[in-house]
Scaffold this active site. Sequence first.
Site, PDB file in Angstrom:
ATOM      1  N   SER A 199     -32.714 -47.076  18.915  1.00  0.00           N
ATOM      2  CA  SER A 199     -31.492 -46.517  18.333  1.00  0.00           C
ATOM      3  C   SER A 199     -30.560 -45.864  19.345  1.00  0.00           C
ATOM      4  CB  SER A 199     -31.838 -45.505  17.242  1.00  0.00           C
ATOM      5  OG  SER A 199     -32.429 -44.342  17.806  1.00  0.00           O
ATOM      6  N   LYS A 213     -30.404 -38.175  18.690  1.00  0.00           N
ATOM      7  CA  LYS A 213     -29.101 -38.787  18.406  1.00  0.00           C
ATOM      8  C   LYS A 213     -28.031 -38.105  19.252  1.00  0.00           C
ATOM      9  CE  LYS A 213     -30.899 -41.302  15.080  1.00  0.00           C
ATOM     10  NZ  LYS A 213     -31.123 -42.755  15.268  1.00  0.00           N
TER      11      LYS A 213
END
Length: 257
Positions: free
Chosen positions: A75, A146
């Site tokens: 990701s 993230k």
Amino acid sequence: MDTEAELTRRGHSSPGTGEGRPRSAFRGSARGLAGRGLRALPTWRGAVVLGVLCTAFLLLLSNFVVQPFLIPSRSMEPTLRVGDRVLVNKLAYRFGDQPRRGEVVVFDGTGSFVREPAAVDPVAGLVRGAASALGIGEPSETDFVKRVIGVGGDAVVCCDAEGRIEVNGAPVDEPYLYPGDTPSKVPFRIVVPLGTLWVMGDHRSQSRDSRDHLGEPGGGMVPVEKVIGRADWIGWPVSRWGATVPRGGGTAGGGHG
């Protein structure tokens, strides 16, 4: 006769005495060295105590200063790859500073990205937590890494006429995006509540992030208090030593930019 007897006694005693002393001294010295050497070697108990102390020190360091974090998914490519171990700076936000746009953070997604986990065996949880803290085991299923796109008070919109994300009316330059990915295929328009973050992965087509939780309680926002730390360095593999995590993504407007 007496002289010969005396010489005879000397002849028998002198060599014996002369040869006996070196042998006796050598043997005593050897025994002394061996004894000192054996005493200098750590016992298995000492080795166990040393191992426990080292582990305790590493756990304290991991809990309060720097924690290694294993990257389990794609990701965050190309910034972070599967198998990378990033060093998470836990002091980055400890003294009043706040996450800024463009920074890569590790956070506990409980209550925002995942539901409250079911109760687990405390011993198994302790072992897994220790392995994760030392960077030798898989991270907790509730921990995520993230990039911060919006902070409290920001208006984040996707997308403008050129397909770019806008924050407070200004387009975001995102050089860290995975080649071929668009900023987002999911349109959204949100205002980030104070005390929370809007976060996204760099590999947008492979990342489950704030966009995927828009319709859920919390709207995909991550409370700042859930941030574990800032991912500042890549510590493993050796070929990527010294490679810092690029922060990029400067934006205009309010909040922490």
